[in-house]
Write a protein that holds these residues in place. Sequence first.
Motif, mmCIF file in Angstrom:
data_model
loop_
_atom_site.group_PDB
_atom_site.id
_atom_site.type_symbol
_atom_site.label_atom_id
_atom_site.label_comp_id
_atom_site.label_asym_id
_atom_site.label_seq_id
_atom_site.Cartn_x
_atom_site.Cartn_y
_atom_site.Cartn_z
ATOM 1 N N TYR A 1 45.102 47.028 32.744
ATOM 2 C CA TYR A 1 44.438 45.766 33.079
ATOM 3 C C TYR A 1 43.639 45.811 34.379
ATOM 4 C CZ TYR A 1 48.712 45.034 35.914
ATOM 5 O OH TYR A 1 49.755 45.179 36.797
ATOM 6 N N SER A 2 43.807 46.856 35.171
ATOM 7 C CA SER A 2 43.096 46.903 36.453
ATOM 8 C C SER A 2 41.815 47.733 36.409
ATOM 9 C CB SER A 2 44.014 47.434 37.557
ATOM 10 O OG SER A 2 44.496 48.731 37.245
ATOM 11 N N ALA A 3 41.736 48.703 35.519
ATOM 12 C CA ALA A 3 40.556 49.565 35.479
ATOM 13 C C ALA A 3 39.340 48.834 34.908
ATOM 14 C CB ALA A 3 40.854 50.818 34.663
ATOM 15 N N ASN A 4 39.563 47.929 33.971
ATOM 16 C CA ASN A 4 38.465 47.168 33.362
ATOM 17 C C ASN A 4 38.869 45.696 33.288
ATOM 18 O OD1 ASN A 4 36.520 49.368 32.416
ATOM 19 N ND2 ASN A 4 38.467 50.060 31.527
ATOM 20 N N PRO A 5 38.780 44.980 34.400
ATOM 21 C CA PRO A 5 39.238 43.585 34.442
ATOM 22 C C PRO A 5 38.471 42.700 33.464
ATOM 23 C CG PRO A 5 38.886 44.442 36.660
ATOM 24 C CD PRO A 5 38.318 45.445 35.723
ATOM 25 N N ILE A 6 39.173 41.715 32.943
ATOM 26 C CA ILE A 6 38.613 40.770 31.984
ATOM 27 C C ILE A 6 38.029 39.577 32.730
ATOM 28 C CG2 ILE A 6 39.149 39.372 29.946
ATOM 29 C CD1 ILE A 6 41.641 41.110 29.560
ATOM 30 N N SER A 7 37.025 38.949 32.143
ATOM 31 C CA SER A 7 36.478 37.703 32.673
ATOM 32 C C SER A 7 37.028 36.526 31.870
ATOM 33 C CB SER A 7 34.950 37.702 32.592
ATOM 34 O OG SER A 7 34.407 38.673 33.460
ATOM 35 N N PHE A 8 37.129 35.375 32.531
ATOM 36 C CA PHE A 8 37.680 34.181 31.905
ATOM 37 C C PHE A 8 36.752 33.003 32.176
ATOM 38 C CE2 PHE A 8 40.991 37.095 33.166
ATOM 39 C CZ PHE A 8 41.762 37.214 32.022
ATOM 40 N N THR A 9 36.819 32.020 31.290
ATOM 41 C CA THR A 9 35.933 30.866 31.440
ATOM 42 C C THR A 9 36.533 29.774 32.308
ATOM 43 O OG1 THR A 9 36.816 29.907 29.392
ATOM 44 C CG2 THR A 9 34.834 31.280 29.224
ATOM 45 N N ALA A 10 37.865 29.750 32.458
ATOM 46 C CA ALA A 10 38.515 28.678 33.212
ATOM 47 C C ALA A 10 39.719 29.230 33.964
ATOM 48 C CB ALA A 10 38.964 27.563 32.271
ATOM 49 N N PRO A 11 40.091 28.595 35.089
ATOM 50 C CA PRO A 11 41.257 29.045 35.849
ATOM 51 C C PRO A 11 42.539 29.100 35.025
ATOM 52 C CG PRO A 11 39.966 27.510 37.155
ATOM 53 C CD PRO A 11 39.384 27.489 35.772
ATOM 54 N N GLN A 12 42.723 28.175 34.095
ATOM 55 C CA GLN A 12 43.938 28.181 33.291
ATOM 56 C C GLN A 12 44.027 29.428 32.417
ATOM 57 O OE1 GLN A 12 46.631 25.937 33.404
ATOM 58 N NE2 GLN A 12 47.481 27.683 32.293
ATOM 59 N N HIS B 1 46.669 34.791 31.771
ATOM 60 C CA HIS B 1 46.587 36.253 31.844
ATOM 61 C C HIS B 1 47.563 36.794 32.887
ATOM 62 C CE1 HIS B 1 44.868 40.283 32.156
ATOM 63 N NE2 HIS B 1 44.620 40.074 33.438
ATOM 64 N N LEU B 2 47.608 36.181 34.066
ATOM 65 C CA LEU B 2 48.522 36.635 35.110
ATOM 66 C C LEU B 2 49.975 36.497 34.671
ATOM 67 C CD1 LEU B 2 46.896 35.283 38.409
ATOM 68 C CD2 LEU B 2 46.690 37.554 37.374
ATOM 69 N N SER C 1 44.864 32.104 44.551
ATOM 70 C CA SER C 1 44.707 33.035 45.674
ATOM 71 C C SER C 1 44.223 34.408 45.238
ATOM 72 C CB SER C 1 46.030 33.185 46.429
ATOM 73 O OG SER C 1 47.003 33.844 45.632
ATOM 74 N N SER C 2 43.933 34.589 43.941
ATOM 75 C CA SER C 2 43.532 35.927 43.487
ATOM 76 C C SER C 2 42.441 35.886 42.428
ATOM 77 C CB SER C 2 44.744 36.686 42.940
ATOM 78 O OG SER C 2 45.338 36.012 41.852
ATOM 79 N N LEU C 3 41.560 34.893 42.500
ATOM 80 C CA LEU C 3 40.428 34.855 41.579
ATOM 81 C C LEU C 3 39.116 34.804 42.345
ATOM 82 C CD1 LEU C 3 39.149 31.750 41.588
ATOM 83 C CD2 LEU C 3 41.067 31.262 40.098
ATOM 84 N N ARG C 4 38.046 35.139 41.648
ATOM 85 C CA ARG C 4 36.701 34.995 42.203
ATOM 86 C C ARG C 4 35.748 34.678 41.054
ATOM 87 N NH1 ARG C 4 33.546 39.711 41.322
ATOM 88 N NH2 ARG C 4 34.796 41.447 40.547
ATOM 89 N N ASP D 1 27.695 35.089 36.886
ATOM 90 C CA ASP D 1 27.428 34.305 35.678
ATOM 91 C C ASP D 1 28.340 33.088 35.557
ATOM 92 O OD1 ASP D 1 29.876 35.380 35.006
ATOM 93 O OD2 ASP D 1 29.153 36.535 33.282
ATOM 94 N N GLY D 2 29.181 32.851 36.582
ATOM 95 C CA GLY D 2 30.035 31.677 36.588
ATOM 96 C C GLY D 2 31.418 31.887 36.019
ATOM 97 N N THR D 3 31.668 33.029 35.376
ATOM 98 C CA THR D 3 32.993 33.288 34.838
ATOM 99 C C THR D 3 33.952 33.670 35.958
ATOM 100 O OG1 THR D 3 32.429 35.604 34.387
ATOM 101 C CG2 THR D 3 32.095 34.002 32.600
ATOM 102 N N ILE D 4 35.227 33.655 35.643
ATOM 103 C CA ILE D 4 36.287 33.933 36.606
ATOM 104 C C ILE D 4 36.880 35.299 36.332
ATOM 105 C CG2 ILE D 4 38.643 33.256 37.275
ATOM 106 C CD1 ILE D 4 37.727 30.336 36.778
ATOM 107 N N THR D 5 37.170 36.024 37.398
ATOM 108 C CA THR D 5 37.817 37.323 37.234
ATOM 109 C C THR D 5 38.693 37.608 38.456
ATOM 110 O OG1 THR D 5 37.435 39.646 36.618
ATOM 111 C CG2 THR D 5 35.973 38.697 38.292
ATOM 112 N N VAL D 6 39.243 38.807 38.490
ATOM 113 C CA VAL D 6 40.162 39.200 39.559
ATOM 114 C C VAL D 6 39.420 39.342 40.885
ATOM 115 C CG1 VAL D 6 41.698 40.378 37.955
ATOM 116 C CG2 VAL D 6 39.810 41.642 39.006
#
Length: 284
Positions: free
Chosen positions: A147-158, A163-164, A185-188, A192-197
């Motif tokens: 899960y760390s080598a190719n992080p996934i993007s998400f559309t919403a914090p939930q 995922h976490l 405390s661990s998202l950015r 493109d507006g999506t959320i990731t690690v």
Amino acid sequence: MLTQKEPVSHFITVEGYQVHVTEWGIDKPKSILLWHGFERNGRDFDHLAESLTKEYRVLCPDTIGRGLSQWASKPEDSYCFDLYEKLALKICEVFGFFNLDFLGTGMGGALGIRLASGPLQQNINHLIINDAAPQVEIDGLNRILSYSANPISFTAPQDYEDHLRSIYDGMGYLSDAQWRALTLSSLRRRDDGTITVDFDPGITEQFFDNLQDYDLWDSYQKITCPTLILHGQSSDILTTEVFAKMCEVNENATGVEFPNCGHAPALNKDQQIYVIEEFLKNDR
């Protein structure tokens, strides 16, 4: 006005990189450095740090490539313990941590082994290793890389929180509020507006270019300060067999196992914090 329990953020420059450090308990006489795990950041210790401010000035850095610290321009060269040691030594110099205790989770625990057996051997009074081993466990490594080598993007914090919860279920029970705090405390946001690690995927280069960083048995046996090993009983990073060996081969080490827990104990429960605080009361 800031109270002694409210954290303060600092940015310092180390080896050309901006490094973020969270400071707690700014007026306390004792010093402790808390170092997070491989793909995490210093805010993981918020609960523990606030508790320790009864007696301690607490520093929680974000290793380069994580949290609010700068990413490396050459991942294959910079994401390794040689540079992380330099970060730790500079932080101790800047903040006057010349007589300190050290707690590290996972990667932070491995860094603690190197520091307490090397450049800070005479400076670290107590070492706490939270679910870290002086060797690489392939099953645990492969799980982290998945899960760390190719992080996934998400559309919403939930979605990111879900995922976490799935990849960190080994941390044991966290309340809904604690999961939400861990998430925030661990998202950015990506462009493109999506959320990731909030870590650089390049940190995984350590496992390809500097895997020998984790071959630490010789260093571990040189540690002379009182050492506490915290073990999540079902951990795939610190196995039961390696945990037993660590307690056996260094006469300065003692161990505590936490049931119903894997990698890594979150250190946010009263029982876990009590174990840490009692250990820190022992004189060197």
